[in-house]
Every structure is written in C-alpha cells, then in structure tokens.
Design an enzyme around this catalytic site. Structure first.
Site, PDB file in Angstrom:
ATOM      1  N   LYS A 248     -12.148   0.010   1.021  1.00  0.00           N
ATOM      2  CA  LYS A 248     -11.351   0.773   0.061  1.00  0.00           C
ATOM      3  C   LYS A 248     -12.131   0.882  -1.256  1.00  0.00           C
ATOM      4  O   LYS A 248     -13.015   1.718  -1.366  1.00  0.00           O
ATOM      5  CB  LYS A 248      -9.974   0.141  -0.085  1.00  0.00           C
TER       6      LYS A 248
ATOM      7  N   SER B  63       0.787  -1.231   0.000  1.00  0.00           N
ATOM      8  CA  SER B  63       0.000   0.000   0.000  1.00  0.00           C
ATOM      9  C   SER B  63       0.817   1.279   0.000  1.00  0.00           C
ATOM     10  O   SER B  63       0.307   2.335  -0.381  1.00  0.00           O
ATOM     11  CB  SER B  63      -0.942   0.010   1.208  1.00  0.00           C
TER      12      SER B  63
ATOM     13  N   HIS C 229      -5.615  -3.696  -1.410  1.00  0.00           N
ATOM     14  CA  HIS C 229      -5.474  -2.652  -2.431  1.00  0.00           C
ATOM     15  C   HIS C 229      -5.535  -3.219  -3.851  1.00  0.00           C
ATOM     16  O   HIS C 229      -5.271  -2.499  -4.812  1.00  0.00           O
ATOM     17  CB  HIS C 229      -4.176  -1.876  -2.222  1.00  0.00           C
TER      18      HIS C 229
END
Length: 394
Positions: free
Chosen positions: A241, A182, A210
């Site tokens: 996310k 990340s 991610h």
C-alpha cells in the site's frame, strides 16, 4: 464434467443485486492519473498513498537488484533462498518501527495467516473486532482457538469478553484488531485495547496495513501515533500500500520473530520476495526515514477533499484517515455512481457486500500524496455533477 451453470446463475444474481465486481485493467503505471480502456482517468481508488508505486528511486533500486541478484530467490529461505538483501529489508523495517526484529512474508494477507495460526492452538483464545479484515478472519479460522468477536471498537464489549474468558484456563489470549479499518477509515481505540490487555494478561496484535506510511511520525503507524511503543506485542504491516511494492511483514520482539522462523508455514514452505521487490521496499523505507514531506502532503490533500465533499452534502462517514467513504448505502446506486464517474473521467470503484455489510455500499475514495489541488477539484466537480444527476445531493 462439472456443471458450471450454477456458478453462472450465482454470478447473474450478483449482477442483479448490484454486487458483481467489475475489474478494470490498467494500461500504464500507477499514478494520480491512469489509462484504462484507452481513456485517461483520475485515480481515486488506489492504495498507493505516497506515490511510491512509480517512484523513480524505487524503480532504480529494483533494476540494480536484478542486475546483482537476478530475478528470483531460487528456494525457500530455510534452504537456499535467504538473500542478504532480505535481511537488510527486515533490519530496516525493525528500525523504522522501533522494535527488535521484523520478518517479511509474500503478502500482507499471508502475514496474518502466518502469525495467528502459528501462535494459537486449541488451548488458546482470540478476541477479534467484528469488522477486522478478511485476512485476520481467515487467519483465525486456521486455528482451533476459542473465538470471541467483540463489537466494532467497543471497549466495553471487549472487556466483557475478556471477563468471560478469564473464567477459563487459557494458555494464551490474543486480542487482534485492524489499526485503520480500510472501508470506513476509522482508527482502533488502541490505547484502551492495550490497557485491557495488560489488565487481563492478553497479547495485542494490530494489523496496520492502512496505517503504515500514513499515521505517526514519518508514517511509522498507529503504535507510534498513540505512543504505545513497547506495549503492543505484534505489529503486522504491508508493503503493497503506502510502500508501493508487494509483501507483508510482522514486527516485534526478537523471540517472536525467531519463533515464527521455526514454525510459520508460509515462511517454511513458500519462497520469499524477489530481489527486485525487496530492494524497492527497502528504498521506500529509506525515503520515509529521510523525510515525512509526502505523509504531510497526503493529510493536507485528505483534509481538503473531505471538507469540500461535506460542504456539497455528501456523507463521508466517520473516517479519521485519508480513506474517504462516500456513503450511498444502496449497492445498485453505488455501482451506477461508479460507472457514471468513470464516464466523467474519474476512476472510483463501488464497494458493496461482502466487503462491507449489506446496506452500507459506498464509493471508497483513496486520496494520495501525488494528487494536486487541480486533481482534487476535478474530482469534486465530477462527484457534484453525478451526485445531483442521481439525486444523492441537492
């Protein structure tokens, strides 16, 4: 009474080193632009990759869920808190990931603390990339397994650690890695990891926080990106996310999920997601399965921004994803750069130790599918201005 003066001194030391974290408070919903401290600023540091955090379809789904289910589950899932909509989300996640089953948890962080300690004990071994996320590290700390930390993305070092471990009679061996790292935006060499795991009889666990909504067809993640379906034992993802909501989940074989339901402490002893969160996450999965248009737009934006920043002379590291680290290396410089950007109307936070190693401070830019070219041009113009003022670029 506890003496807090030592804590105050430690925080002053952080400020002097440029490592104190200044928390900005948003005064409106997530989006490409935000209101912070009464100021309109361009948002370049949110994990809201696809713009789902303020997506009308997700909001409507959440409202309808509240009307039908109420606001809370009322109990842990093993007693009276397992709702039909919870099962619908898990079924959708399993289908999206192309696996047999899935199980969600309260956060992505908690998911790693649920999975790793449940599977590993004193008679086991775990192999962890040195740059793995804090949630993986803490999950490993909760076990009594023997730990092997291998150099970042170094397959030769991982092989050496597996060779060393093969001399002992471990019950289970687990290789665990982030899919996308990340802070730097680089990918784990998952095909090589899988080959080593198959050779040395180890399980593979990838945290794709991610990669979800970013990599692979329709954002299915790193396993799909590398076409490794059926060869990765455990996939961990997040709903907070790219999916725009909150929560985490684990996906894999039905036997794995059934076992976690019996033994995982965060599942057994903590209440699940609210109906609204569950419905919103379910709607996000549905949108991604319908279309990959947002994923493509995300990558187009990332390519455009990186090319322009590199042309100006900024060091954007070796990212392979929309995560774009603007490397400054000095923590005080990064903090000042972030402050100046905010004055110019760009919200992009400085990242320093302990999130990244000392001497690796940076502004981490997070590109979104909802950014327009005008947004990105505005950001590039302000980065250029501040970069020249602070002698980062010529």
């Amino acid at each position: 009474m506890f003496d807090y003066s030592q804590l105050v001194k430690e925080m002053e030391d952080l400020k002097n080193q440029g490592l104190y974290i200044y928390i900005r408070t948003l005064e409106g919903p997530q989006g490409s632009w935000l209101k912070i401290e009464g100021k309109k600023v361009l948002n370049l540091c949110s994990n809201n990759y696809l713009g789902f955090a303020d997506e009308p379809r997700l909001k409507e789904a959440a409202k309808m869920a509240i009307d039908y289910w109420g606001v809370g589950p009322g109990a842990v899932r093993t007693i009276a808190g397992s709702l039909k909509i919870h099962e619908e989300l898990e079924e959708a996640l399993a289908k999206f990931k192309g696996v047999e089953a899935a199980l969600f948890f309260q956060t992505g962080f908690i998911t790693n603390q649920a999975v790793i300690p449940t599977l590993l004990g004193p008679e086991d071994a775990v192999f962890s990339d040195e740059l793995n996320h804090a949630s993986i590290i803490d999950g490993i700390r909760l076990t009594k397994a023997k730990r092997y930390v291998y150099k970042h993305n170094d397959l030769d070092d991982l092989k050496a650690k597996l060779e060393e471990a093969s001399k002992e009679n471990f019950r289970r061996k687990l290789i665990v890695t982030d899919g996308v790292f990340s802070m730097d935006g680089d990918l784990a060499p998952l095909p090589g990891i899988v080959e080593l795991a198959e050779k040395y009889d180890a399980m593979v666990m990838v945290d794709d926080a991610h990669g979800e909504g970013v990599l692979g067809s329709h954002g299915r993640g790193i396993v799909d990106h590398f076409n490794l379906h059926g060869r990765v034992d455990i996939e961990v993802g997040t709903l907070s996310k790219a999916f725009g909501v909150v929560g985490g989940y684990v996906a894999g074989k039905k036997e794995l999920i059934d076992y976690l339901k019996q033994r995982s402490r965060p599942f057994l002893f903590s209440s699940p997601l609210s109906p609204a969160d569950t419905a919103a996450a379910l709607e996000a999965v549905k949108i991604l399965m319908e279309s990959d248009e947002r994923v493509k737009r995300l990558w187009d934006n990332a390519k455009y921004f990186k090319e322009k920043m590199n042309a100006l002379g900024f060091d954007t590291g070796h990212s392979e994803t929309p995560i774009t680290p603007v490397m400054l290396y000095d923590a005080k410089l990064a903090t000042e750069f972030s402050r100046r950007l905010f004055e110019e109307g760009v919200f992009a936070q400085a990242i320093g130790y302990p999130t990244v190693p000392k001497g690796k401070a940076r502004i981490r830019v997070m590109i979104s599918a909802v950014h327009t070219k005008d947004d990105l041009d505005f950001a590039i113009e302000k980065f250029e201005k501040v970069g020249k003022e602070l002698d980062v670029i010529k």
